[in-house]
Design an enzyme around this catalytic site. Structure first.
Site, PDB file in Angstrom:
ATOM      1  N   HIS A  22     -10.434 -32.051  18.761  1.00  0.00           N
ATOM      2  CA  HIS A  22      -9.736 -33.217  18.483  1.00  0.00           C
ATOM      3  C   HIS A  22      -8.082 -33.236  18.155  1.00  0.00           C
ATOM      4  O   HIS A  22      -7.635 -33.825  18.715  1.00  0.00           O
ATOM      5  CB  HIS A  22     -10.618 -33.930  17.157  1.00  0.00           C
ATOM      6  CG  HIS A  22      -9.823 -35.369  16.911  1.00  0.00           C
ATOM      7  ND1 HIS A  22     -10.977 -36.393  16.975  1.00  0.00           N
ATOM      8  CD2 HIS A  22      -8.981 -35.885  16.298  1.00  0.00           C
ATOM      9  CE1 HIS A  22     -10.222 -37.595  16.713  1.00  0.00           C
ATOM     10  NE2 HIS A  22      -9.051 -37.161  16.272  1.00  0.00           N
ATOM     11  N   GLU A  23      -8.073 -32.156  17.255  1.00  0.00           N
ATOM     12  CA  GLU A  23      -6.612 -31.875  16.623  1.00  0.00           C
ATOM     13  C   GLU A  23      -5.909 -31.259  17.970  1.00  0.00           C
ATOM     14  O   GLU A  23      -4.612 -31.780  17.950  1.00  0.00           O
ATOM     15  CB  GLU A  23      -6.374 -31.305  15.527  1.00  0.00           C
ATOM     16  CG  GLU A  23      -7.447 -31.848  14.337  1.00  0.00           C
ATOM     17  CD  GLU A  23      -6.649 -33.401  14.116  1.00  0.00           C
ATOM     18  OE1 GLU A  23      -5.812 -33.724  14.493  1.00  0.00           O
ATOM     19  OE2 GLU A  23      -7.850 -33.992  13.415  1.00  0.00           O
TER      20      GLU A  23
ATOM     21  N   HIS B 152      -4.286 -34.210  20.175  1.00  0.00           N
ATOM     22  CA  HIS B 152      -3.056 -34.769  19.333  1.00  0.00           C
ATOM     23  C   HIS B 152      -1.882 -33.657  19.659  1.00  0.00           C
ATOM     24  O   HIS B 152      -0.835 -34.156  20.041  1.00  0.00           O
ATOM     25  CB  HIS B 152      -3.319 -34.885  18.115  1.00  0.00           C
ATOM     26  CG  HIS B 152      -4.353 -35.924  17.677  1.00  0.00           C
ATOM     27  ND1 HIS B 152      -4.269 -37.173  18.136  1.00  0.00           N
ATOM     28  CD2 HIS B 152      -5.216 -35.887  16.619  1.00  0.00           C
ATOM     29  CE1 HIS B 152      -5.268 -38.104  17.843  1.00  0.00           C
ATOM     30  NE2 HIS B 152      -5.810 -36.914  16.696  1.00  0.00           N
TER      31      HIS B 152
END
Length: 246
Positions: free
Chosen positions: A125-126, A129
């Site tokens: 998920h990170e 980003h």
């Protein structure tokens, strides 16, 4: 990552503002699977930081989602270094991790990440980003639509909304369920890191949803499971060979 403003970790003030100022991965609030311990045997032998470091290393070396994202970031000029760009720390509240855009570093909440699968989802998920931060001029701090777009992509591409995860949350059986899950997870993530109303978060997600949901870079498809992610990674590794033969 290449081009980071300095090689120091973020200071205490930056960490205190993580939830207010930086992109964060909201805690995975689903209950643990029946009969599976939350911490596992590692908890008997290692400190929280050591467990976090060991799980991170395994994720970086074996998870196909993460391996593709690392290759894609290197290809884009933002090579990731484990020691420089990841930090295992205790976090307040229920947050699992966050991407600190001011210093290009992923914070992993060692007191809230429960197991290896959870670690892999948070890192993926990170990294979505971080990939967005690398490839685009993302205004994380003042443009909620930019944040909403990256949250939609992270929920869509990281496995947050996989069938298995949704079953554990007791969410399944709805028409267009994947899209609904992505939208809901993106809104929750925005609310976890911005002091705005749910209506404002929903509006931002709605405005960017179609284009950002259909942006599958660097996977080229929605990786619904590890098999999809492995195929996507193989295709990414072969892309230069393909274009050279056109």
């Amino acid at each position: 990552m290449a081009g980071a403003p300095d090689e120091r970790g973020p200071g205490p003030a930056a960490r205190e503002q993580l939830q207010q100022q930086h992109v964060g991965c909201r805690v995975f609030s689903e209950p643990p699977a029946q009969g599976m311990p939350q911490q596992g045997f590692l908890s008997s032998f290692f400190t929280s930081n050591q467990k976090c470091q060991l799980m991170l290393l395994k994720t970086l070396e074996t998870n196909p989602y993460v391996k593709l994202l690392l290759d894609a970031m290197k290809y884009s000029g933002c090579a990731v270094n484990k020691e420089r760009h990841f930090s295992c720390e205790d976090c307040n509240g229920n947050v699992s991790g966050g991407f600190d855009a001011s210093v290009s570093q992923i914070v992993l909440c060692q007191n809230n990440i429960r197991n290896q699968a959870h670690m892999s989802r948070v890192v993926t998920h990170e990294l979505v980003h971080a990939f967005d931060h690398c490839r685009a001029h993302v205004d994380w701090f003042t443009n909620v639509r930019h944040l909403a777009c990256s949250e939609v992509r992270a929920a869509n591409l990281s496995g947050d909304c996989s069938l298995v995860n949704e079953i554990f949350r007791l969410h399944f059986g709805l028409k267009q369920h994947h899209q609904t899950c992505v939208r809901d997870r993106a809104i929750l993530s925005i609310l976890a890191v911005r002091n705005i109303s749910k209506e404002v978060a929903q509006k931002a997600v709605d405005e960017v949803f179609e284009s950002c949901f259909n942006d599958h870079e660097p996977f080229g498809r929605i990786p619904h499971n590890k098999t999809y992610a492995r195929h996507a990674h193989r295709d990414f590794q072969n892309r230069d060979r393909y274009y050279a033969n056109i």
